[in-house]
Design a protein around this motif. Structure first.
Motif, PDB file in Angstrom:
ATOM      1  N   GLN A   1       1.042  -1.333  -0.193  1.00 17.65           N
ATOM      2  CA  GLN A   1       0.025  -0.417   0.198  1.00 17.65           C
ATOM      3  C   GLN A   1       0.895   1.030   0.302  1.00 17.65           C
ATOM      4  O   GLN A   1       1.529   0.912   0.664  1.00 17.65           O
ATOM      5  CB  GLN A   1      -0.480   0.422   1.117  1.00 17.65           C
ATOM      6  CG  GLN A   1      -1.921   1.170   1.198  1.00 17.65           C
ATOM      7  CD  GLN A   1      -2.455   0.975   0.473  1.00 17.65           C
ATOM      8  OE1 GLN A   1      -3.341   0.291   0.408  1.00 17.65           O
ATOM      9  NE2 GLN A   1      -3.459   2.715  -0.167  1.00 17.65           N
TER      10      GLN A   1
ATOM     11  N   ASN B   1       0.733   5.054   0.130  1.00 20.47           N
ATOM     12  CA  ASN B   1      -0.515   6.292   0.257  1.00 20.47           C
ATOM     13  C   ASN B   1       0.040   7.394   0.672  1.00 20.47           C
ATOM     14  O   ASN B   1       1.261   7.795   0.850  1.00 20.47           O
ATOM     15  CB  ASN B   1      -1.368   6.269   1.603  1.00 20.47           C
ATOM     16  CG  ASN B   1      -2.009   5.226   1.427  1.00 20.47           C
ATOM     17  OD1 ASN B   1      -2.275   4.890   0.429  1.00 20.47           O
ATOM     18  ND2 ASN B   1      -2.303   4.334   2.746  1.00 20.47           N
TER      19      ASN B   1
ATOM     20  N   HIS C   1      -1.150  -1.031  -3.844  1.00 19.41           N
ATOM     21  CA  HIS C   1      -2.262  -0.554  -4.289  1.00 19.41           C
ATOM     22  C   HIS C   1      -2.049   0.813  -3.821  1.00 19.41           C
ATOM     23  O   HIS C   1      -1.198   1.447  -3.021  1.00 19.41           O
ATOM     24  CB  HIS C   1      -2.965  -0.694  -3.007  1.00 19.41           C
ATOM     25  CG  HIS C   1      -4.161  -2.366  -2.425  1.00 19.41           C
ATOM     26  ND1 HIS C   1      -4.735  -2.630  -4.676  1.00 19.41           N
ATOM     27  CD2 HIS C   1      -3.685  -2.776  -2.365  1.00 19.41           C
ATOM     28  CE1 HIS C   1      -5.459  -3.513  -3.805  1.00 19.41           C
ATOM     29  NE2 HIS C   1      -4.319  -3.959  -3.568  1.00 19.41           N
TER      30      HIS C   1
ATOM     31  N   SER D   1      -2.504   5.293  -3.627  1.00 19.12           N
ATOM     32  CA  SER D   1      -3.924   6.123  -3.356  1.00 19.12           C
ATOM     33  C   SER D   1      -2.863   7.985  -3.187  1.00 19.12           C
ATOM     34  O   SER D   1      -1.993   8.074  -2.203  1.00 19.12           O
ATOM     35  CB  SER D   1      -4.077   6.100  -2.032  1.00 19.12           C
ATOM     36  OG  SER D   1      -5.054   5.143  -1.824  1.00 19.12           O
TER      37      SER D   1
ATOM     38  N   ASN E   1      -6.773  11.810  -4.042  1.00 21.96           N
ATOM     39  CA  ASN E   1      -8.184  10.688  -3.961  1.00 21.96           C
ATOM     40  C   ASN E   1      -8.674  10.200  -5.011  1.00 21.96           C
ATOM     41  O   ASN E   1      -9.643  10.234  -5.290  1.00 21.96           O
ATOM     42  CB  ASN E   1      -9.098  12.472  -4.051  1.00 21.96           C
ATOM     43  CG  ASN E   1      -8.810  13.278  -3.074  1.00 21.96           C
ATOM     44  OD1 ASN E   1      -9.163  12.705  -1.802  1.00 21.96           O
ATOM     45  ND2 ASN E   1      -9.223  14.630  -3.084  1.00 21.96           N
TER      46      ASN E   1
ATOM     47  N   LYS F   1      -7.517   6.453  -6.829  1.00 20.51           N
ATOM     48  CA  LYS F   1      -6.529   4.942  -5.793  1.00 20.51           C
ATOM     49  C   LYS F   1      -6.545   3.731  -7.167  1.00 20.51           C
ATOM     50  O   LYS F   1      -7.414   4.232  -8.536  1.00 20.51           O
ATOM     51  CB  LYS F   1      -7.470   4.409  -5.086  1.00 20.51           C
ATOM     52  CG  LYS F   1      -7.765   5.275  -3.332  1.00 20.51           C
ATOM     53  CD  LYS F   1      -9.088   3.763  -3.068  1.00 20.51           C
ATOM     54  CE  LYS F   1      -9.035   4.626  -1.536  1.00 20.51           C
ATOM     55  NZ  LYS F   1     -10.526   3.692  -0.837  1.00 20.51           N
TER      56      LYS F   1
END
Length: 168
Positions: free
Chosen positions: A31, A33, A145, A147, A150, A152
């Motif tokens: 992940q 972010n 993933h 992000s 805003n 993804k």
């Protein structure tokens, strides 16, 4: 009478032979972010412990025990080195330093690693290179993933696809 014995034997034989067809699933989940308010990219990696230790041993020719009771400080340094060599981020074409923060064991068989990239302002491109364990095992897949702003996105990294450029 013949059917009473024949069908159960065929069933047992089928189950025995089909057990050899099953194989382990080799996957890592990552992940990434972008936390704009902190000017930081936060990275969480989930990797199977046994696969990671096998990969470390193959690459560095040294038995590793990351995430086990036998773990040593040398194992942690080897893990950091491996992550640095096999997971990279470029922002607007510039390679960024990824800082390993800490790790923990999840469910007795998954190692969760936390890392970050500091001082990240708004960007137009984010390039991720992820070759974690793909050199050790051609079946390895790393689902990542992302992000940011805003949105993804998900990317699958494999032996033949180790790098992805994302535009924002």
């Amino acid at each position: 009478m013949r059917n009473r014995f024949f069908y159960p034997i065929i069933g047992i034989l089928f189950l025995s032979l089909s057990a050899f067809a099953f194989h382990k699933f080799y996957v890592g989940v990552f992940q990434v972010n972008y936390a704009a308010e902190k000017k930081m990219i936060q990275i969480t990696s989930r990797i199977f412990i046994d696969d990671l230790n096998n990969g470390l041993e193959k690459k560095y020719h040294k038995k590793a025990f990351v995430g086990t009771d036998k773990e040593t400080p040398e194992d942690i340094e080897l893990l950091k080195k491996y992550l640095t060599e096999n997971f990279a981020i470029k922002i607007n074409g510039q390679t960024k330093v990824i800082t390993f923060l800490f790790k923990e064991v999840e469910s007795n068989d998954v190692l969760v690693c936390y890392s970050r990239v500091k001082d990240v302002d708004k960007f137009k491109t984010l390039e991720i290179s992820n070759s974690i364990l793909v050199d050790w095992n051609a079946e390895q897949q790393n689902i990542t993933h992302i992000s940011a702003f805003n949105t993804k996105k998900s990317v699958l990294f494999t032996e033949s696809s180790r790098k992805e450029l994302l535009k924002y």
